[in-house]
Design an enzyme around this catalytic site. Sequence first.
Site, PDB file in Angstrom:
ATOM      1  N   GLU A 182       1.472 -14.070 -13.857  1.00 43.08           N
ATOM      2  CA  GLU A 182       1.648 -12.601 -13.760  1.00 43.08           C
ATOM      3  C   GLU A 182       0.681 -11.852 -14.663  1.00 43.08           C
ATOM      4  O   GLU A 182       1.015 -10.824 -15.228  1.00 43.08           O
ATOM      5  CB  GLU A 182       3.082 -12.204 -14.115  1.00 43.08           C
TER       6      GLU A 182
HETATM    7  C1  LIG Z   1       2.960 -22.543 -12.434  1.00 46.04           C
HETATM    8  C2  LIG Z   1       2.087 -21.426 -11.970  1.00 46.04           C
HETATM    9  C3  LIG Z   1       2.564 -20.540 -11.032  1.00 46.04           C
HETATM   10  C4  LIG Z   1       1.745 -19.509 -10.561  1.00 46.04           C
HETATM   11  N1  LIG Z   1       2.197 -18.694  -9.549  1.00 46.04           N
HETATM   12  C5  LIG Z   1       1.332 -17.825  -8.977  1.00 46.04           C
HETATM   13  C6  LIG Z   1       1.699 -17.105  -7.793  1.00 46.04           C
HETATM   14  O1  LIG Z   1       2.823 -17.214  -7.300  1.00 46.04           O
HETATM   15  N2  LIG Z   1       0.772 -16.299  -7.226  1.00 46.04           N
HETATM   16  C7  LIG Z   1      -0.461 -16.161  -7.729  1.00 46.04           C
HETATM   17  O2  LIG Z   1      -1.252 -15.423  -7.161  1.00 46.04           O
HETATM   18  N3  LIG Z   1      -0.848 -16.816  -8.856  1.00 46.04           N
HETATM   19  C8  LIG Z   1       0.014 -17.643  -9.481  1.00 46.04           C
HETATM   20  N4  LIG Z   1      -0.362 -18.341 -10.593  1.00 46.04           N
HETATM   21  C9  LIG Z   1      -1.674 -18.124 -11.145  1.00 46.04           C
HETATM   22  C10 LIG Z   1      -1.651 -17.366 -12.455  1.00 46.04           C
HETATM   23  O3  LIG Z   1      -1.299 -16.028 -12.232  1.00 46.04           O
HETATM   24  C11 LIG Z   1      -3.022 -17.535 -13.100  1.00 46.04           C
HETATM   25  O4  LIG Z   1      -3.057 -18.859 -13.602  1.00 46.04           O
HETATM   26  C12 LIG Z   1      -3.305 -16.536 -14.177  1.00 46.04           C
HETATM   27  O5  LIG Z   1      -3.463 -15.260 -13.622  1.00 46.04           O
HETATM   28  C13 LIG Z   1      -4.565 -16.889 -14.967  1.00 46.04           C
HETATM   29  O6  LIG Z   1      -5.628 -17.198 -14.138  1.00 46.04           O
HETATM   30  P1  LIG Z   1      -6.444 -18.545 -14.389  1.00 46.04           P
HETATM   31  O7  LIG Z   1      -5.476 -19.668 -14.442  1.00 46.04           O
HETATM   32  O8  LIG Z   1      -7.524 -18.615 -13.407  1.00 46.04           O
HETATM   33  O9  LIG Z   1      -7.032 -18.391 -15.840  1.00 46.04           O
HETATM   34  P2  LIG Z   1      -8.351 -17.594 -16.240  1.00 46.04           P
HETATM   35  O10 LIG Z   1      -8.363 -16.251 -15.626  1.00 46.04           O
HETATM   36  O11 LIG Z   1      -9.523 -18.474 -16.016  1.00 46.04           O
HETATM   37  O12 LIG Z   1      -8.119 -17.436 -17.781  1.00 46.04           O
HETATM   38  C14 LIG Z   1      -8.406 -18.478 -18.732  1.00 46.04           C
HETATM   39  C15 LIG Z   1      -8.261 -17.876 -20.124  1.00 46.04           C
HETATM   40  O13 LIG Z   1      -9.209 -16.816 -20.289  1.00 46.04           O
HETATM   41  C16 LIG Z   1      -8.561 -15.621 -20.650  1.00 46.04           C
HETATM   42  N5  LIG Z   1      -9.216 -14.477 -19.996  1.00 46.04           N
HETATM   43  C17 LIG Z   1      -9.687 -14.416 -18.740  1.00 46.04           C
HETATM   44  N6  LIG Z   1     -10.214 -13.211 -18.512  1.00 46.04           N
HETATM   45  C18 LIG Z   1     -10.071 -12.489 -19.629  1.00 46.04           C
HETATM   46  C19 LIG Z   1     -10.410 -11.166 -20.020  1.00 46.04           C
HETATM   47  N7  LIG Z   1     -10.985 -10.320 -19.195  1.00 46.04           N
HETATM   48  N8  LIG Z   1     -10.107 -10.789 -21.276  1.00 46.04           N
HETATM   49  C20 LIG Z   1      -9.487 -11.599 -22.130  1.00 46.04           C
HETATM   50  N9  LIG Z   1      -9.150 -12.868 -21.816  1.00 46.04           N
HETATM   51  C21 LIG Z   1      -9.420 -13.299 -20.584  1.00 46.04           C
HETATM   52  C22 LIG Z   1      -7.124 -15.770 -20.162  1.00 46.04           C
HETATM   53  O14 LIG Z   1      -6.228 -14.979 -20.901  1.00 46.04           O
HETATM   54  C23 LIG Z   1      -6.887 -17.263 -20.375  1.00 46.04           C
HETATM   55  O15 LIG Z   1      -6.498 -17.505 -21.694  1.00 46.04           O
HETATM   56  C24 LIG Z   1       0.447 -19.358 -11.096  1.00 46.04           C
HETATM   57  C25 LIG Z   1      -0.009 -20.243 -12.067  1.00 46.04           C
HETATM   58  C26 LIG Z   1       0.772 -21.273 -12.491  1.00 46.04           C
HETATM   59  C27 LIG Z   1       0.227 -22.241 -13.501  1.00 46.04           C
END
Ligand SMILES: Cc1cc2nc3c(=O)[nH]c(=O)nc-3n(C[C@H](O)[C@H](O)[C@H](O)COP(=O)(O)OP(=O)(O)OC[C@H]3O[C@@H](n4cnc5c(N)ncnc54)[C@H](O)[C@@H]3O)c2cc1C
Length: 600
Positions: free
Chosen positions: A440
């Site tokens: 989220e």
């Molecule tokens: C169990 C689980 C359930 C999920 N359910 C859903 C779902 O139902 N629907 C859905 O659409 N998604 C879902 N997700 C996805 C989830 O919302 C994303 O994992 C999350 O938004 C982060 O994206 P990412 O994993 O690509 O991490 P990234 O965006 O790659 O982030 C990696 C790190 O970089 C940091 N970061 C990235 N950009 C910035 C910035 N601009 N400024 C500061 N820090 C930053 C983040 O805070 C994090 O610490 C789910 C994920 C999991 C693990």
Amino acid sequence: MGNKLTDLRDTRFILYEQLNVEELCEAPRFQDHSRETFEMIITAAEKLAVNEFEPVNSAGDKIGCSWQDGKVSVPEPYREPFKKFCEGGWMNMQEHESVGGQNVPFCLHYACNAMFFAANHSLAGYMGLTHSAAKVIELYGTEEQKRKYMMPLYEGRYAGVMDLTEAQAGSDVGAVRTRAVKNPDGTYSITGGKIFITGGEQNLTENIIHILLARIEGDPEGTKGLSCFVLPKIRVAADGTPGEVNDINCSGIEHKMGMKGSATAVLNFGDNGNCIAELLGPERKGIQVMFHMMNEQRILVGMQGMAQAGTAYLHAVDFAKERKQGAAFGRAGTEQAAIIAHPDVRRNLLWMKAYTEGMRALIFYTMYCMDWETVTLNKDEKQKWHDLVEILTPICKAYCSDKGFDTCVKSIQVHGGYGYCHEYKVEQCARDSKITSIYEGTNAIQALDLFGRKIRMKKGVAFTALLNGMKATVGQARGVRDLSPYAAEMEKGITALEYLTTELLAATAEDDSFLAHSWASPYLEIVGDVVLGWMLIWQAVIAAKKIENSNGDENYYTAKILTAKFYASSLLPAVYGKILAIRKNDRSLLQMTDALFMQS
Ligand SMILES: Cc1cc2nc3c(=O)[nH]c(=O)nc-3n(C[C@H](O)[C@H](O)[C@H](O)COP(=O)(O)OP(=O)(O)OC[C@H]3O[C@@H](n4cnc5c(N)ncnc54)[C@H](O)[C@@H]3O)c2cc1C
């Protein structure tokens, strides 16, 4: 002895003594409700959580979800509680009766939700998303979409899911590449893929309704070019009859540290050129539409953190009263005492109690603001409640998910080696709750929302309203003799936060913007620390008044007052260290180039 999911005495204190939620029943929307109906609802929710959700929590964790040939099976024991939840009308109890709801205030609904999530995070998660999907269709769907999708979702015959994330588009939602091409009949053909989709494929419901972000061919890059779609797993005819299976392939599920009963799916759309979706809301307004779903989910996720903390705390207290180790402090040579007698254990328990009760109050208060925003007819009042919800949303999400996890970890510590073992619930609490700081919108994204947007919103009007609310409570606490020194501590904290905010805002306007933004997460934590103190001192003011005529409830009120005092004097002062760290304005972070991180 109550259940070990949530402290219902504390829930009732917040609802009836702190927020006086019965006053909401004067509004036409809630006129069929009273304390009596609220109590019936809470009692029924407790029964469902204790008797149906909790008993399958550990089994769901052990069995997990399985994938075979594109089909996903959720833990079989989930089936019965899911059915009972839907049959009981819990999915849309907070909605208007016109859509089958029971007009239950949001804060009451969250009091129930907290029990469901404490009892079984993975299982309750399916319901949370289903409600959000139905709601967004109610708000933006055509009449036909409402008929076809919204009602079966509210009834729990269909499940709803939220499809945002792609491999290259996690926090960066604007990087979504899933494409939509308009067909002559007005539908859209979808091609692309999503990852990490909670409930993206499962065998609990007749159908799965995806609320999906995609880019219509030719639309601009970035978030401005995104549109929102309703994409059913099984297509539905105008009269509601199920049709062809859509071209959605689940190519796998994730193997996670927690939430093992929740299917996290990898989805491919349109591999055979036959994935058909309907537009939801206007073209290129996908982010605005999706925000309704995301905002609801964000407070819900904060609540999930709080719920796990609540149950982890109750388990820790029970354990600490049972487990005997060493003699009581200062009584060497005497028989073994329960570990609650040791200073460090007692401090850990009080730490957990303070955060748990503060978070519970914060989440319910935010929902209470939403209730008043919904029912008040006065435009200025409506705006005031709306602004409070806006500014509190990232704090609820990020602060409660972080502190929720910390509380679960602390509970493991209180349990010693047993806490690290499966036989005790708390290790699952920690594993299940960790995700709340990630999904989220990660907590870093919440911090940017607070620091980059919410505190500046309307020239700081919302933030000022929040500060004024806190100051008013502190003013009351000053009038209570026993609390006066603690009110002074709170006042100091609020003033320090006010100064820090002004300084950081000035820094973002100057060359120091990068450095200032690097403090966004610690800033959110500081705001959360102060807001939590506000909740606790507010509660202490009420407890101090009630303790005189407490009719046997004296221990509860005494503990309330002591918890607030402990927080104000022993935990809140940590904010000055955090503020000092920011004020040092040290530039090491700026000098730390990418290359310097690469030592190998
Ligand atoms: C169990 C689980 C359930 C999920 N359910 C859903 C779902 O139902 N629907 C859905 O659409 N998604 C879902 N997700 C996805 C989830 O919302 C994303 O994992 C999350 O938004 C982060 O994206 P990412 O994993 O690509 O991490 P990234 O965006 O790659 O982030 C990696 C790190 O970089 C940091 N970061 C990235 N950009 C910035 C910035 N601009 N400024 C500061 N820090 C930053 C983040 O805070 C994090 O610490 C789910 C994920 C999991 C693990």
